[in-house]
Design a protein around this motif. Structure first.
Motif, PDB file in Angstrom:
ATOM      1  N   TYR A   1      -4.213  -7.422 -13.092  1.00  0.00           N
ATOM      2  CA  TYR A   1      -5.628  -7.090 -12.909  1.00  0.00           C
ATOM      3  C   TYR A   1      -5.853  -6.341 -11.599  1.00  0.00           C
ATOM      4  O   TYR A   1      -5.222  -6.646 -10.595  1.00  0.00           O
ATOM      5  CB  TYR A   1      -6.488  -8.359 -12.893  1.00  0.00           C
ATOM      6  CG  TYR A   1      -6.469  -9.123 -14.183  1.00  0.00           C
ATOM      7  CD1 TYR A   1      -7.083  -8.611 -15.318  1.00  0.00           C
ATOM      8  CD2 TYR A   1      -5.853 -10.363 -14.270  1.00  0.00           C
ATOM      9  CE1 TYR A   1      -7.076  -9.323 -16.514  1.00  0.00           C
ATOM     10  CE2 TYR A   1      -5.843 -11.080 -15.449  1.00  0.00           C
ATOM     11  CZ  TYR A   1      -6.455 -10.547 -16.568  1.00  0.00           C
ATOM     12  OH  TYR A   1      -6.449 -11.245 -17.737  1.00  0.00           O
ATOM     13  N   HIS A   2      -6.780  -5.391 -11.639  1.00  0.00           N
ATOM     14  CA  HIS A   2      -7.211  -4.712 -10.417  1.00  0.00           C
ATOM     15  C   HIS A   2      -8.219  -5.620  -9.725  1.00  0.00           C
ATOM     16  O   HIS A   2      -9.266  -5.920 -10.272  1.00  0.00           O
ATOM     17  CB  HIS A   2      -7.852  -3.360 -10.741  1.00  0.00           C
ATOM     18  CG  HIS A   2      -6.879  -2.374 -11.279  1.00  0.00           C
ATOM     19  ND1 HIS A   2      -6.082  -1.598 -10.467  1.00  0.00           N
ATOM     20  CD2 HIS A   2      -6.556  -2.050 -12.554  1.00  0.00           C
ATOM     21  CE1 HIS A   2      -5.328  -0.833 -11.216  1.00  0.00           C
ATOM     22  NE2 HIS A   2      -5.586  -1.086 -12.488  1.00  0.00           N
ATOM     23  N   PHE A   3      -7.896  -6.060  -8.553  1.00  0.00           N
ATOM     24  CA  PHE A   3      -8.758  -6.967  -7.797  1.00  0.00           C
ATOM     25  C   PHE A   3      -9.696  -6.148  -6.916  1.00  0.00           C
ATOM     26  O   PHE A   3      -9.447  -4.973  -6.646  1.00  0.00           O
ATOM     27  CB  PHE A   3      -7.914  -7.943  -6.967  1.00  0.00           C
ATOM     28  CG  PHE A   3      -6.861  -7.283  -6.124  1.00  0.00           C
ATOM     29  CD1 PHE A   3      -7.146  -6.880  -4.837  1.00  0.00           C
ATOM     30  CD2 PHE A   3      -5.590  -7.066  -6.635  1.00  0.00           C
ATOM     31  CE1 PHE A   3      -6.179  -6.270  -4.056  1.00  0.00           C
ATOM     32  CE2 PHE A   3      -4.615  -6.451  -5.869  1.00  0.00           C
ATOM     33  CZ  PHE A   3      -4.907  -6.049  -4.576  1.00  0.00           C
ATOM     34  N   PRO A   4     -10.795  -6.748  -6.447  1.00  0.00           N
ATOM     35  CA  PRO A   4     -11.729  -6.010  -5.596  1.00  0.00           C
ATOM     36  C   PRO A   4     -11.198  -5.880  -4.173  1.00  0.00           C
ATOM     37  O   PRO A   4     -10.344  -6.649  -3.742  1.00  0.00           O
ATOM     38  CB  PRO A   4     -12.984  -6.876  -5.619  1.00  0.00           C
ATOM     39  CG  PRO A   4     -12.462  -8.260  -5.831  1.00  0.00           C
ATOM     40  CD  PRO A   4     -11.254  -8.105  -6.727  1.00  0.00           C
ATOM     41  N   LEU A   5     -11.711  -4.897  -3.490  1.00  0.00           N
ATOM     42  CA  LEU A   5     -11.488  -4.766  -2.060  1.00  0.00           C
ATOM     43  C   LEU A   5     -12.726  -4.120  -1.457  1.00  0.00           C
ATOM     44  O   LEU A   5     -13.558  -3.579  -2.168  1.00  0.00           O
ATOM     45  CB  LEU A   5     -10.212  -3.984  -1.736  1.00  0.00           C
ATOM     46  CG  LEU A   5      -9.978  -2.603  -2.342  1.00  0.00           C
ATOM     47  CD1 LEU A   5     -10.760  -1.523  -1.624  1.00  0.00           C
ATOM     48  CD2 LEU A   5      -8.512  -2.283  -2.234  1.00  0.00           C
ATOM     49  N   VAL A   6     -12.844  -4.224  -0.165  1.00  0.00           N
ATOM     50  CA  VAL A   6     -13.999  -3.647   0.528  1.00  0.00           C
ATOM     51  C   VAL A   6     -13.827  -2.134   0.536  1.00  0.00           C
ATOM     52  O   VAL A   6     -12.785  -1.616   0.941  1.00  0.00           O
ATOM     53  CB  VAL A   6     -14.119  -4.200   1.960  1.00  0.00           C
ATOM     54  CG1 VAL A   6     -15.278  -3.543   2.687  1.00  0.00           C
ATOM     55  CG2 VAL A   6     -14.304  -5.712   1.929  1.00  0.00           C
ATOM     56  N   ALA A   7     -14.850  -1.426   0.067  1.00  0.00           N
ATOM     57  CA  ALA A   7     -14.801   0.035   0.002  1.00  0.00           C
ATOM     58  C   ALA A   7     -14.709   0.630   1.398  1.00  0.00           C
ATOM     59  O   ALA A   7     -15.253   0.082   2.358  1.00  0.00           O
ATOM     60  CB  ALA A   7     -16.043   0.560  -0.716  1.00  0.00           C
TER      61      ALA A   7
END
Length: 104
Positions: A58-64
Motif C-alpha cells: 500500500y502507498h502510505f501517506p506522507l506530509v506533502a
C-alpha cells in the motif's frame, strides 16, 4: 436588525492573543492500508501518497512538500484512521525553531 447592528462584527475579546497550534504528523507506514481517509479528509490538505509502498503493497501517506508547518493539530487523522497508522503531536519550541516558526 438596524443597519448599525448589521455592520458590527463579533470577535472574541482576546482574538489578538489566539494562536493556531502547529502540529507534527507521525505515520506508522507499515500499519497503513491506503484507505484514503487521512488524505481525503484532512482540513488543511497536508498529506499526499508516498511513491513508496509498505510491506503490504500500500502507498502510505506522507506530509506533502512545503506543508511541513501546515498541520493545525486538529487530530482528525488520529480519529479517522481505522488502523491507527497516523497521529499528530503539537510542535515543541525546538521543532518550531527548526522550521523557523515564531514560538511566541
Amino acid at each position: 436588525m438596524s443597519e448599525a447592528e448589521s455592520n458590527v462584527r463579533r470577535e472574541p475579546m482576546d482574538l489578538a492573543k489566539a494562536q493556531v497550534p502547529v502540529g507534527r504528523v507521525h505515520i506508522i507506514s507499515e500499519r497503513c492500508k491506503q484507505c484514503n481517509f487521512c488524505i481525503n479528509y484532512c482540513p488543511t490538505k497536508v498529506l499526499e501518497y508516498s511513491p513508496e509502498t509498505n510491506a503490504k503493497g500500500y502507498h502510505f501517506p506522507l506530509v506533502a512538500a512545503g506543508k511541513e508547518t501546515s498541520c493545525v493539530h486538529c487530530r482528525f487523522c488520529d480519529l479517522i484512521c481505522p488502523e491507527l497508522a497516523i497521529f499528530t503531536t503539537e510542535m515543541t519550541d525546538e521543532d518550531k525553531a527548526e522550521f523557523g516558526i515564531d514560538g511566541s
